[in-house]
Design a protein around this motif. Sequence first.
Motif, short mmCIF file in Angstrom:
data_model
loop_
_atom_site.label_atom_id
_atom_site.label_comp_id
_atom_site.label_asym_id
_atom_site.label_seq_id
_atom_site.Cartn_x
_atom_site.Cartn_y
_atom_site.Cartn_z
N GLY B 80 0.95 5.48 111.08
CA GLY B 80 1.51 5.03 112.35
C GLY B 80 2.19 3.68 112.24
N ASN B 81 2.85 3.42 111.12
CA ASN B 81 3.51 2.13 110.94
C ASN B 81 4.92 2.09 111.50
OD1 ASN B 81 1.63 0.38 109.48
ND2 ASN B 81 1.65 2.07 108.02
N LEU B 82 5.46 3.29 111.78
CA LEU B 82 6.85 3.35 112.24
C LEU B 82 6.91 4.10 113.56
CD1 LEU B 82 8.48 4.34 108.83
CD2 LEU B 82 8.38 2.05 109.84
N PHE B 83 7.85 3.70 114.40
CA PHE B 83 8.09 4.43 115.64
C PHE B 83 8.98 5.63 115.31
CE2 PHE B 83 7.26 0.13 117.35
CZ PHE B 83 6.16 0.46 118.12
N GLY B 84 8.48 6.81 115.65
CA GLY B 84 9.19 8.02 115.26
C GLY B 84 10.54 8.19 115.90
N HIS B 85 10.75 7.56 117.06
CA HIS B 85 12.01 7.78 117.77
C HIS B 85 13.07 6.75 117.40
CE1 HIS B 85 9.87 4.75 120.01
NE2 HIS B 85 10.96 4.44 120.65
N LEU B 94 12.59 -4.65 114.65
CA LEU B 94 11.51 -5.03 115.57
C LEU B 94 10.67 -6.18 115.01
CD1 LEU B 94 10.24 -1.58 116.84
CD2 LEU B 94 11.30 -3.38 118.19
N ARG B 126 15.66 8.50 110.78
CA ARG B 126 14.37 8.33 111.47
C ARG B 126 13.24 8.64 110.50
NH1 ARG B 126 15.20 10.37 117.63
NH2 ARG B 126 17.12 9.21 117.96
N PRO B 127 12.05 8.13 110.80
CA PRO B 127 10.92 8.28 109.87
C PRO B 127 10.66 9.72 109.46
CG PRO B 127 10.37 6.74 111.60
CD PRO B 127 11.72 7.28 111.94
N ALA B 128 10.85 10.67 110.37
CA ALA B 128 10.53 12.05 110.04
C ALA B 128 11.38 12.55 108.88
CB ALA B 128 10.71 12.94 111.26
N GLN B 135 8.80 5.80 103.73
CA GLN B 135 8.21 5.26 104.95
C GLN B 135 7.48 3.96 104.65
OE1 GLN B 135 5.82 8.25 106.87
NE2 GLN B 135 7.51 9.70 106.97
N ARG B 142 9.89 -4.39 106.99
CA ARG B 142 9.60 -5.09 108.24
C ARG B 142 8.65 -6.27 107.99
NH1 ARG B 142 7.61 -1.26 112.15
NH2 ARG B 142 5.60 -1.67 111.20
N THR C 265 -1.23 10.13 116.06
CA THR C 265 0.20 9.96 115.95
C THR C 265 0.84 11.09 115.17
OG1 THR C 265 -0.43 7.70 115.64
CG2 THR C 265 1.90 8.18 115.51
N LEU C 267 4.79 12.28 113.74
CA LEU C 267 6.05 11.60 113.46
C LEU C 267 7.19 12.28 114.21
CD1 LEU C 267 5.70 10.73 109.72
CD2 LEU C 267 5.82 9.18 111.67
N HIS C 431 0.56 3.84 119.74
CA HIS C 431 1.41 2.75 119.29
C HIS C 431 0.93 1.37 119.67
CE1 HIS C 431 4.25 5.61 117.85
NE2 HIS C 431 4.35 6.19 119.02
N LEU C 434 0.40 -1.16 116.59
CA LEU C 434 1.65 -1.57 115.95
C LEU C 434 2.44 -2.50 116.87
CD1 LEU C 434 3.65 -1.38 113.67
CD2 LEU C 434 4.45 0.79 114.58
N ARG C 453 10.17 7.32 124.27
CA ARG C 453 9.27 8.39 123.86
C ARG C 453 8.90 9.29 125.02
NH1 ARG C 453 7.42 7.99 118.27
NH2 ARG C 453 7.00 10.13 118.81
#
Lengths: 325, 231, 531
Positions: B80-85, B94, B126-128, B135, B142, C265, C267, C431, C434, C453
Motif C-alpha cells: 500500500g505504498n502507492l495510490f492506485g489511481h 506527493l 499507474r501502479p497496477a 513499484q 518518493r 488495499t 491496486l 490509505h 500513507l 477513488r
Amino acid sequence: MKYLAFAAGVLGATAISAETPELTVYTYDSFVSDWGPGPAVEAAFEQTCGCDLRFVGAGDGAALLARLRLEGARTEADVVLGLDTNLTAAARATGLFAPHGVAADLDVPGGWSDPDFLPFDWGYFAFVHGTDITAPANFRALADSDLRIIIQDPRSSTPGLGLLMWVKTAYGDTAPEIWQGLADNIVTVTKGWSEAYGLFLEGEADMVLSYTTSPAYHLIAEGDDTKAAALFDEGHYMQIEVAGKVAGTDRPELAEAFLAFMISDAFQSIIPTTNWMYPAATPEAGLPEGFDTLIQPGKALIVAPQDAPAVRDAALAEWLTALSR
Amino acid sequence: MLRLERARFCNGGFLLDADLTVETGRIVALIGPSGAGKSTLADGIAGFVPLVAGRVLWHGRDIGAASPGARPVAMVFQDGNLFGHLDVAANVGLGLRPDLRLSAAERARRDAAIARVGLSDMAARRPAALSGGQQSRAALARVLVQDRGLIVLDEPFAALGPALRGEMLDLVAGIAAETGATVLMVTHAPQDARRIADQIILVTGGRAESPRATADLLDAPPAALRAYLGD
Amino acid sequence: MADRAQPLIARAPGRAAAGLVLALVAAALAAVVWRAEPGRGMGPSDWAAVRFTVVQALWSAAISVALAVPLARALARRRFAGRNVLVSLLGAPFILPALVAVLGLLAVFGRGGWISAALNHVGLGPLEIYGLHGVVLAHVFFNLPLATRLLLQGWQSIPAERFRLAAQLGFAPADTFRLLERPMLARAVPGALAIVFALCLTSFAVALTLGGGPHATTVELAIYQAFRFDFDLGRAAVLSCLQIAVAGAAGFVALRLTGTEGFGTGLGRATRRWDAPGGALAVLDAVVIAGAVSFLALPLLAVVASGLPGVPGLPAQVWRAAAVSVGVALLSTLLMLALALPMACTAAAAVARAPGGTGANTGGGAIELAGLLGLVASPLVIGTGLFIWLNPVVRPADVALGVTALVNAVMALPFALRILVPRACEIATDHARLALMLNMAGWHFLRRVMLPRMRPRIGFAAGLTAALSMGDLGVVTLFADPSRGTLPLEMYRLMGAYRMDAAAAAGLVLLALALALFWALDRWGRGDAEA
C-alpha cells in the motif's frame, strides 16, 4: 444616456404593472392545467377586467381547503375556486369567506341559495363502462353481478368520497350491506381519479367510478362512442363545484367582478369541454353537441352541505369496516 | 541523531520498550523473531503507534507527540505504498507537496528522482501496470524527494526475489549516502543486514536493544538471536 | 498524548451537513405540530395502517434482497456483451414514477395484462395481482435493481487480488462463497435491507392501488388522510414520528449488523474472475440473469409500447416541463452531493483515526441514520412544515423548484450514503497511513485521494439522485406553480384531462430522460478504468 433611458423604461414598466391590479385565485391543479379551463378563463377575464388574473393551483378541492387553512387570514388568495358541497361547511367554519353578493339564475338541479359560495359547474357521479357490457341498473344489481369495478379511496379522492355519500344517501342504514355486497366486485381502490380511470382504460376492470359526463369526452374529443355511463335507478349523487370570496381580500370589487364573470356565458361556455362538467348556468348557445347523448339521472342525490361532515365521517367508518375484512 | 529515551510504545495491548541511540547517517537493521515488536518500533518512530512513556528525540528535538506527517520520517510500508489511481509521477510528487502544485524546480526534482530509480519511461503509468520491483522503485523515488532525515523501511522488499531485493537494498544505500539520511529497516533476513546495514538493533520479547555492529552481532550471535537464526 | 496536529479528515463539515438534515426534519415537524388544532388522535385504523406498512415493507425488503443476491453474484462473475448496458438499465425501475411503473406492471401482470391474456388462451382465469402479493411484487420490481446494485458494489469492493488468490488456491465456487462472498454479504445485506425497508415504508399510491382496498392502507396514506381529509396536523405529525421510529429501529439494527472492515488495499486491477466455471453454474447464472431481465424489462417495454405512439404529438408544455424537471434534477443532485460527501467523509474519519483498522465505526452509523430521516419523515409532512415556515416570508410558488430540489436531495440522501459511506471507509482504512506519513491531511487528502477513488460511487449516487428527482411528483404540490410544472406533474395533468395516451407518452419521455441522466452520471463515474 442609453442606460438612463433603459432605467426609465424599466421604472415606467414597473409603475404601470403596479397600477394593474392583480387578482389571485386559488384553485385545484387540473383547473389551471393547459388542458383545463384555466388558460381560456384567464384570457377571457383579463380582456374585460383591466387586471392581471393569477391562478394558483393546489392539488384537488380538499388539498385546496387544507392549504387555505394552513395560510389562515394571511392568505394571498382573493377568490377560492373549486371546493364542493362536501367541503363548504368546513370552509365556512374557517371564517375566511365573505358573502359573494352575486344574484344569479342558476341551472343547478335542486336550486342554489348559499350566500357564501357560488357554483360554477356540477356533475353526477356514475360508473363508466364499455358499451360491450350490459350495465346493472342499481348498486344491488352491481353487487350481484360478476362485473369488476375500480373505485377511488374516499380519503384521498373527491369522486371516492362522492361514491361514499352516494351509497349513504341512497341506502342510509343499509349502506354497509351494499358495501359488503360490492366488496367482491372491487378490483382495487386507487388514490385518485386519474389512476382509476387509467387502469379502467387499460382493461383492468369492467367499470370505473367517474362522472356521467365522461363519455362526452370520448365522444367529442376522440370520436369514440364505445364508452357509456350506467344509469342507476336509486338516483345519482351530485358534485357541485363552487367558488367563494376571501373575506380578507384587498380587492373585493375585483373578486366580486370575477364571481359575476364566473357565471356569465364567457366562463360557462368554456366549462363543458375543458372541465367535462355541466355549467352552472347553461350558456345561451346551449351545451355542446354530444352532451345530449349522456344519461339523465331520474333523481339527483345530495347531502345538505351543513350535514356533509357528519355523514362523511360515519360513512367512512362503515366503508372501512366493510372493505377491510 | 535519533534517541529513544526510555520510550514505551503501545500497539493495541502490546507494549514495546526501547532505550537506545542511533547515530546520524547510519543504516540500521531491526531484526528479531516474528511478533517481537519490530514493526511496532518502526511504526512508533513514524508516529503510527502512540508513545505512552518516555521520549523520542531527533537531533535533540522531542518528536514523540508530532503527527506522522510532521515527523522527519519517510516510511515505506510492506504494501500500500502507492495510490492506485495516481500515476508514478503524481505518487512521487506527493512527497514534495501534498497538494501536487509543483513548481518548475519541484517538477525537476521529481523527474530527477524518477530517473534516479530508473523509471523515467514509466512516469505516466499507474501502479497496477508496474511490476513489484518497479513499484518499490517508485516508492523509493518518493522517499528520495521527501528528503527527510530518517528513512524507515518496514519490509517493503519482502516479496521480491533475492537478486531484485539486493538491487533495491543497494538503491536504498545509495539514496541514504546521497542524502545523508539515517535508515532504519525492518528485516527478517540476516543477509539483507549484512548487505547494507552498519548496525543491528535486536528486538526480542517487547524490548529493543541498543545497536551493535552488524558483523559482530551476526558472527557471534547472542542466545536470543541464535534461536531466531536457527543455527 | 499522541494527539495529531491535523486529522486526516475533518469531521465538522459532515456533522454540519447531518445537523442540517436533522434541523430540517425537526423544524418541519415542529411547524406542523405548532399549527395543529385539537384532533381525534390515533385511532385503531391508524394502528392497522402501521401494521400493514411494516408487514409489506418487511416482505418487500426480504424478497428484493433475497433475489438480488443471486442476480448480483451472476452479474459480478460473468462478462458478456451488453453487461454494462444491463447494469445501467437496472436503475430504470427504481426511478420510474410510481404511476408509470404501476401501469407498466399491470400491462404485464394485470387482469388485462399479457400474462392474463396468455392464461385465458389455455382456459385459466386472469392473474389476480391485487393484494399483499401485488404490493410486494411492485416493490420488488422497484427495489430489486437497487438492492442488486448495492450488493454488486459489495462484490466490487473485494479486490481483484483476493479472487486471484482464491483461484490460485483452487477454491471451488462454494469456497469462494464461504470465504470471500459470505463475509462481504454479511456486511452489505443488512444495509440493503434497511434501505429497501425504509423505501417501502413510505409507499402509498403503489400500496393502495395494488393492495386492492383500504386494508392496504399504509402510514403514508394515513398521514395524507390526516392532512387532507381531517386536517388533523397533530395526528399527521404523530404518524410521521411513528414512521421515523420504525425506520430508525430498522436502520439501527442494520447498522449494528454491518461491520466496516474492508478487504485491504487492492491496486485497482480490473476485476477478472477465475471462479466462474462453465457447466451447470453458467446455466444457473444465465437463467438468473434472463429471469431478472424479463421481470424488469417487460413492464418497461409496456411503458415504451404504450407511450411511443404519442411522443411525436406531445404538446409543447410537456417539453417545457421536461426542461424544468431536468433542471430540478441537476440542482437536487448538487444539493445531495453537498450534503452526502461531507457526511460520508465524516463517517470515514472514524476509521481514519484508527489507522490500524481496530477502531469500530460508530460515527458512520449515526451519520447514516441521520441521512435516513429525510426519507422516512414523510415527504408530505416535510413539505407542509416547510410551507408553514416559508409562506409568511415568500410566495410559495417562487421557491417551488428550489424546495422541490432540496426535498428530493434529502430524500435521496439515504441511498447516496449507503453507496458512498462504505467506500469512503475503505479508502480511509487503506490509505490513512500513507497519507498521514506524506502529511497529506485535510483538503489535499480529499481532493487527491478520497474524491478520485470515490468517483465511481459518486457517479452512481449522483445518477440515482438525478433520476429519482426527475421521477418525483414533487412532494410539494403545495408549492406548485402552474406555469412551471415538472414533468410528472404535467403527466398527472394530462391524465386528469382524460389524455391518457399523451400521459403515457409523457411517461415515456420521463423514463427516457431519467435514464439518460442516470446513465450519463453513472458513466462519468465509471469513466476511470477502475470501477
